[in-house]
Design an enzyme around this catalytic site. Sequence first.
Site, PDB file in Angstrom:
ATOM      1  N   ASP A  62     -82.201  22.286  74.019  1.00 21.02           N
ATOM      2  CA  ASP A  62     -83.415  21.455  73.530  1.00 21.02           C
ATOM      3  C   ASP A  62     -84.557  22.813  73.260  1.00 21.02           C
ATOM      4  OD1 ASP A  62     -86.010  20.424  73.088  1.00 21.02           O
ATOM      5  OD2 ASP A  62     -85.493  18.741  74.404  1.00 21.02           O
ATOM      6  N   VAL A  63     -84.870  23.012  72.144  1.00 24.41           N
ATOM      7  CA  VAL A  63     -85.472  24.302  71.488  1.00 24.41           C
ATOM      8  C   VAL A  63     -87.016  23.831  72.104  1.00 24.41           C
ATOM      9  CG1 VAL A  63     -84.206  25.016  69.734  1.00 24.41           C
ATOM     10  CG2 VAL A  63     -85.750  23.320  69.293  1.00 24.41           C
ATOM     11  N   ASN A  89     -84.438  26.235  62.654  1.00 20.25           N
ATOM     12  CA  ASN A  89     -84.160  25.210  61.689  1.00 20.25           C
ATOM     13  C   ASN A  89     -84.324  23.703  62.318  1.00 20.25           C
ATOM     14  OD1 ASN A  89     -83.133  23.822  59.150  1.00 20.25           O
ATOM     15  ND2 ASN A  89     -81.478  23.452  60.952  1.00 20.25           N
ATOM     16  N   TYR A 154     -96.034  15.814  61.603  1.00 22.43           N
ATOM     17  CA  TYR A 154     -95.082  16.508  61.055  1.00 22.43           C
ATOM     18  C   TYR A 154     -95.740  17.425  60.015  1.00 22.43           C
ATOM     19  CZ  TYR A 154     -91.074  17.438  58.302  1.00 22.43           C
ATOM     20  OH  TYR A 154     -89.850  17.967  57.585  1.00 22.43           O
ATOM     21  N   LYS A 158     -95.650  21.539  60.524  1.00 26.86           N
ATOM     22  CA  LYS A 158     -94.971  22.549  59.479  1.00 26.86           C
ATOM     23  C   LYS A 158     -96.074  23.252  58.847  1.00 26.86           C
ATOM     24  CE  LYS A 158     -90.750  20.902  59.845  1.00 26.86           C
ATOM     25  NZ  LYS A 158     -89.644  21.663  60.349  1.00 26.86           N
ATOM     26  N   THR A 189     -79.981  14.763  53.651  1.00 26.48           N
ATOM     27  CA  THR A 189     -79.300  14.961  55.015  1.00 26.48           C
ATOM     28  C   THR A 189     -79.601  13.762  55.848  1.00 26.48           C
ATOM     29  OG1 THR A 189     -81.244  15.920  56.246  1.00 26.48           O
ATOM     30  CG2 THR A 189     -80.155  17.410  55.021  1.00 26.48           C
TER      31      THR A 189
HETATM   32  N1  LIG Z   1     -83.965  16.915  55.031  1.00 25.75           N
HETATM   33  C1  LIG Z   1     -85.198  16.753  54.494  1.00 25.75           C
HETATM   34  O1  LIG Z   1     -85.611  16.355  53.547  1.00 25.75           O
HETATM   35  C2  LIG Z   1     -85.902  18.043  54.813  1.00 25.75           C
HETATM   36  C3  LIG Z   1     -87.325  18.446  53.812  1.00 25.75           C
HETATM   37  C4  LIG Z   1     -88.098  19.651  54.496  1.00 25.75           C
HETATM   38  C5  LIG Z   1     -87.824  19.984  55.791  1.00 25.75           C
HETATM   39  N2  LIG Z   1     -86.738  19.548  56.578  1.00 25.75           N
HETATM   40  C6  LIG Z   1     -86.398  20.382  58.023  1.00 25.75           C
HETATM   41  O2  LIG Z   1     -85.382  20.880  57.865  1.00 25.75           O
HETATM   42  C7  LIG Z   1     -84.691  21.031  59.205  1.00 25.75           C
HETATM   43  C8  LIG Z   1     -83.355  20.596  59.398  1.00 25.75           C
HETATM   44  O3  LIG Z   1     -83.399  19.225  58.948  1.00 25.75           O
HETATM   45  P1  LIG Z   1     -82.280  18.373  58.434  1.00 25.75           P
HETATM   46  O4  LIG Z   1     -82.707  17.773  57.107  1.00 25.75           O
HETATM   47  O5  LIG Z   1     -81.186  19.231  58.357  1.00 25.75           O
HETATM   48  O6  LIG Z   1     -82.226  17.211  59.717  1.00 25.75           O
HETATM   49  P2  LIG Z   1     -80.854  16.679  60.495  1.00 25.75           P
HETATM   50  O7  LIG Z   1     -81.324  15.707  61.338  1.00 25.75           O
HETATM   51  O8  LIG Z   1     -79.702  16.610  60.017  1.00 25.75           O
HETATM   52  O9  LIG Z   1     -80.446  17.980  61.408  1.00 25.75           O
HETATM   53  C9  LIG Z   1     -81.681  18.255  62.458  1.00 25.75           C
HETATM   54  C10 LIG Z   1     -80.585  18.670  63.903  1.00 25.75           C
HETATM   55  O10 LIG Z   1     -81.837  19.359  64.770  1.00 25.75           O
HETATM   56  C11 LIG Z   1     -81.338  19.090  66.076  1.00 25.75           C
HETATM   57  N3  LIG Z   1     -82.461  18.887  66.798  1.00 25.75           N
HETATM   58  C12 LIG Z   1     -83.466  17.937  66.672  1.00 25.75           C
HETATM   59  N4  LIG Z   1     -84.371  18.261  67.772  1.00 25.75           N
HETATM   60  C13 LIG Z   1     -83.724  19.282  68.508  1.00 25.75           C
HETATM   61  C14 LIG Z   1     -84.264  20.043  69.667  1.00 25.75           C
HETATM   62  N5  LIG Z   1     -85.325  19.559  70.223  1.00 25.75           N
HETATM   63  N6  LIG Z   1     -83.460  21.115  70.119  1.00 25.75           N
HETATM   64  C15 LIG Z   1     -82.218  21.330  69.361  1.00 25.75           C
HETATM   65  N7  LIG Z   1     -81.736  20.793  68.165  1.00 25.75           N
HETATM   66  C16 LIG Z   1     -82.487  19.661  67.886  1.00 25.75           C
HETATM   67  C17 LIG Z   1     -80.559  17.541  65.658  1.00 25.75           C
HETATM   68  O11 LIG Z   1     -79.896  17.249  66.679  1.00 25.75           O
HETATM   69  C18 LIG Z   1     -80.004  17.672  64.503  1.00 25.75           C
HETATM   70  O12 LIG Z   1     -78.833  18.141  64.522  1.00 25.75           O
HETATM   71  C19 LIG Z   1     -85.941  20.588  60.085  1.00 25.75           C
HETATM   72  O13 LIG Z   1     -86.766  21.319  60.649  1.00 25.75           O
HETATM   73  C20 LIG Z   1     -86.601  19.542  58.974  1.00 25.75           C
HETATM   74  O14 LIG Z   1     -88.001  19.282  59.451  1.00 25.75           O
HETATM   75  C21 LIG Z   1     -86.048  18.744  55.977  1.00 25.75           C
END
Ligand SMILES: NC(=O)c1ccc[n+]([C@@H]2O[C@H](COP(=O)([O-])OP(=O)(O)OC[C@H]3O[C@@H](n4cnc5c(N)ncnc54)[C@H](O)[C@@H]3O)[C@@H](O)[C@H]2O)c1
Length: 251
Positions: A62-63, A89, A154, A158, A189
């Site tokens: 857990d980061v 990420n 959020y 960010k 995603t």
């Molecule tokens: N999908 C989008 O539209 C989008 C847009 C902008 C930014 N982002 C950012 O991209 C990054 C990845 O998102 P994604 O869309 O791939 O989402 P996702 O939910 O598919 O993947 C995120 C992963 O992070 C893990 N995670 C969550 N909290 C955690 C913690 N405390 N410790 C360790 N692991 C943890 C989850 O279990 C999951 O596997 C995130 O930071 C998100 O905010 C996503």
Amino acid sequence: MKLQDKVVIVTGGGSGIGAAACYAFAREGAQVAVANRTVAKADAVARAIESGGGRAIAIGADVALSADVQRMIDRTATELGAPDIIFNNAGISPSGRVADISEAEWDECLAIDLKSVFLTARCALPLMIEAGGGLILNTAGTFGLRAAKNKAAYSAAKAGLINLTRSIALDYARDKIRCNVICPGYVDTPLNEGFPRAERDAFLEQHQPLRGLISAEDVAEMAVYLASDAARMITGQIFVIDGGQQAGLFA
Ligand SMILES: NC(=O)c1ccc[n+]([C@@H]2O[C@H](COP(=O)([O-])OP(=O)(O)OC[C@H]3O[C@@H](n4cnc5c(N)ncnc54)[C@H](O)[C@@H]3O)[C@@H](O)[C@H]2O)c1
């Protein structure tokens, strides 16, 4: 191979952008530590990389917790070597206006989406500096560039991450550490699974000039470029991948 034998840690590597980045880094020859809060998801990605002939380990972490982050860095250093690249990420994307969310919800979002990068950087930087340099790459998002309605915690986390990126870039450039941040728009995603299809399509029609969905792989390709030697003089920068959303105020 652009990343032959580099040691890469990907947080949130078990899903979405993180998983795509793990596969892309491995394809370029990197050894990948797949870190995820849910270890089963990290395991699945690491096993897929290994069965394709690559090198990967799965770490449950857990980061938001400094002890977990320390263990993640220590295990990587012991089993793969000092990290060359950390892709911060992992993230969550809660909704709510300031008066609608609890203090606990605010704290959780800020801890996972912002503080975690402070924790990983603080822990890994001494190793990276001793090894002669490296890259800290972060995922923020377009909501960190401009606030979105109903996303107070959020958007704040960010936005903070964007300036933390610049701080790390400035403070450690002379140690040959680069630090950059990727800002995706809407990416298809599991994070967005709860977003009904019709609403998603209406959102994209209104806000994203280029038609089509941004994939996790699109973002992963950008991460590979930023991790490669081709980007050796790029630090402290924001890389937006949003289909043109940020090109104008009223896209
Ligand atoms: N999908 C989008 O539209 C989008 C847009 C902008 C930014 N982002 C950012 O991209 C990054 C990845 O998102 P994604 O869309 O791939 O989402 P996702 O939910 O598919 O993947 C995120 C992963 O992070 C893990 N995670 C969550 N909290 C955690 C913690 N405390 N410790 C360790 N692991 C943890 C989850 O279990 C999951 O596997 C995130 O930071 C998100 O905010 C996503």
